[in-house]
Design an enzyme around this catalytic site. Structure first.
Site, PDB file in Angstrom:
ATOM      1  N   SER A 147     -11.105 -24.187 -10.400  1.00 31.45           N
ATOM      2  CA  SER A 147     -11.019 -24.860 -11.695  1.00 31.45           C
ATOM      3  C   SER A 147     -12.144 -24.472 -12.644  1.00 31.45           C
ATOM      4  O   SER A 147     -11.950 -24.459 -13.867  1.00 31.45           O
ATOM      5  CB  SER A 147     -11.023 -26.382 -11.502  1.00 31.45           C
ATOM      6  OG  SER A 147      -9.867 -26.807 -10.820  1.00 31.45           O
ATOM      7  N   HIS A 155      -4.447 -23.901 -12.831  1.00 31.06           N
ATOM      8  CA  HIS A 155      -3.975 -23.076 -11.698  1.00 31.06           C
ATOM      9  C   HIS A 155      -2.854 -23.827 -11.014  1.00 31.06           C
ATOM     10  O   HIS A 155      -2.565 -24.979 -11.349  1.00 31.06           O
ATOM     11  CB  HIS A 155      -5.118 -22.810 -10.710  1.00 31.06           C
ATOM     12  CG  HIS A 155      -5.763 -24.071 -10.191  1.00 31.06           C
ATOM     13  ND1 HIS A 155      -5.186 -24.867  -9.227  1.00 31.06           N
ATOM     14  CD2 HIS A 155      -6.929 -24.682 -10.519  1.00 31.06           C
ATOM     15  CE1 HIS A 155      -5.961 -25.913  -8.987  1.00 31.06           C
ATOM     16  NE2 HIS A 155      -7.032 -25.820  -9.765  1.00 31.06           N
TER      17      HIS A 155
END
Length: 501
Positions: A109, A374
């Site tokens: 992240s 993601h």
């Protein structure tokens, strides 16, 4: 036509001065060409009418952490059925985003959100630093305590974020999340650090006039709501700081209204509160599935309150809203938690759109973007019969896979039933032939604590991110610039150009 020419000229000028920061090592210092380009932008701006120059500009950026397309599809079936739709589905402009990081096929992240916020590809674990920054060792006690978590001077340089740009332009700024406010995604909007684990240092970067404050934040972020109280309190007060600082007290001295519960947040009057910080859990906020009774606000509650406070700034706002616990539920392979948090995230988007339309009904001066950083390894096994939305009496997409041809329970090669949702890797994998275990039932796989089975066994909580492209939706001002397949760094450029930052 005049609008198109003007926008094109601004876009070209911003590109010349580094608006598209896809380069590997952007310079933190303005060059002569960037100064010249800035003059071009100023000239263009001065040629437009004063009423246009005074128009507020708003950006609301929604980020579903780990919300891959398969998770989003499963959440739609879970919450609305196969033929239903979520708020996310109503965004008129769409794109697919490539998420790889500077050093990895599968991102974490920190660099993915940093790419959105800065336009720079960076290495895994790194937050809003130049591409040459190495992830600093985060294992030492001094680093984790926050007493020595600054990046070595020889290890990269900070790169400017969209929130910092908005702050410099005089816009109101806000960060809302269901994770710790010092966690990777929210931190990428306002912090610069070599490793995401230095959350004590990240917290200090948020506090105006304090040691370690990020001066690019001016008088500070206007609204910060989420979890992570432990990184604002000393160990003596039950937190994780070893420097004895009470950052909550320091924030209060800087005119911040403080809330630790939903009731306290509700009591803050947005008409009079100029700055607000809310820390509703020592660590991450509670999963939406079990939030009832905790006195924690929902993501929708926090989103609406943030907009209500920020809208008092007549220049506009930049607000980032993260549905952060989608990611955590996927890591532990409890799909029901992930899907419910995705629905809560979608409800926050709906509430946010409704609230921003109170000040900009047609979104003529507001850009709203929703995307993910993601995906994960969640898969939908097929060929399943349609299940419709999940209810108390219908597990829906969370149930066993039943064949679409005759409704019979599907069987694997060992003659055993399996669930619709599975994972590529995860902790729940029978150690022996599945036929040696009791057959799965709908009641079992529909339980709130059930961990879906995985193909590849990994340690508990060790399910990984995936590397597939993610969805992006956009609406409002210049949203039609978002289309096709693009790199996550391009999103930075398009947001900056769309609202003339």
């Amino acid at each position: 036509m005049k609008k198109l020419v003007l926008c094109t000229a601004i876009t070209l000028a911003l590109t010349a001065c580094g608006g598209d920061s896809n380069s590997k090592s952007p310079s933190p210092t303005p060059t002569s060409s960037s100064v010249a380009s800035s003059s071009v932008v100023s000239s263009i701006s001065s040629s437009s009418s004063s009423s246009v120059a005074a128009t507020p500009k708003n950006v609301v950026f929604f980020l579903g952490d780990g919300m891959g397309i398969t998770t989003l599809t499963a959440a739609r079936i879970y919450g609305a059925g196969e033929d239903g739709e979520l708020t996310i589905d109503t965004f008129p402009e769409t794109a697919f985003i490539k998420t790889y990081s500077n050093d990895a096929q599968v991102t974490d992240s920190a660099p993915s959100m940093s790419a959105y916020m800065t336009g720079v590809k960076m290495n895994n674990e790194v937050i809003s630093m130049s591409a040459d920054t190495k992830a600093f060792d985060s294992t030492s006690a001094s680093y984790l305590s926050g007493t020595d978590s600054t990046c070595p001077t020889t290890n990269g340089t900070p790169v400017t974020t969209l929130l910092e740009i908005a702050k410099e332009k005089g816009l109101a700024t806000g960060v809302v999340t269901t994770t710790r406010v010092t966690h990777a995604t929210p931190a990428a909007t306002y912090s610069h650090i070599c490793h995401r684990d230095g959350e004590n240092t990240i917290a200090a970067q948020m506090v105006p006039a304090g040691a370690g404050f990020n001066a690019k934040l001016g008088d500070g972020i206007d609204v910060v709501l989420g979890g992570g109280r432990q990184f604002f309190q000393s160990t003596a007060a039950g937190g994780k700081r070893t420097d004895s600082r009470d950052l909550i007290a320091e924030l209060k001295t800087q005119k911040y209204s403080y809330a630790s519960t939903k009731a306290e947040l509700d009591a803050i009057d947005p008409a009079t509160a100029t700055k607000v910080v809310g820390l509703f859990n020592s660590s991450h906020m509670t999963y939406d599935l079990v939030r009832a009774g905790t006195n924690e606000p929902s993501l929708s509650d926090m989103t609406v309150k943030a907009i209500q406070v920020l809208k008092s700034n007549k220049k506009g706002m930049f607000l980032m809203v993260e549905g952060g616990r989608i990611d955590h539920a996927l890591h532990e392979t409890t799909a029901i938690k992930a899907l419910q948090d995705t629905i809560a995230f979608d409800e926050a988007i709906k509430a946010g759109i409704a609230e921003i339309k109170k000040i900009d009904p047609t979104l003529a001066n507001t850009l709203i973007v929703v995307t993910a950083d993601h995906d994960h390894t969640l898969v939908l096994n097929g060929y399943a019969a349609r299940t419709g939305k999940t209810s108390a009496n219908n597990p829906g997409v969370l149930g066993l896979l039943k064949n679409y041809t005759d409704g019979s329970i599907a069987k694997d090669s060992e003659g055993m039933p399996f669930s619709i949702i599975g994972f590529g890797n995860g902790e729940n994998r029978p150690a022996d032939d599945r036929k040696n275990f009791p057959a799965l039932t709908d009641a079992q796989v529909f339980a709130d604590t059930y961990h879906q089975e995985a193909v590849i066994p990994v340690a508990a909580g060790g399910e990984t991110h995936g590397g597939t492209n993610v969805f992006l939706g956009a609406m409002g001002k210049n949203a039609d610039s978002f289309a096709g397949v693009m790199d996550n760094t391009k999103v930075f450029t398009l947001i900056r150009s769309a609202v003339d930052l």
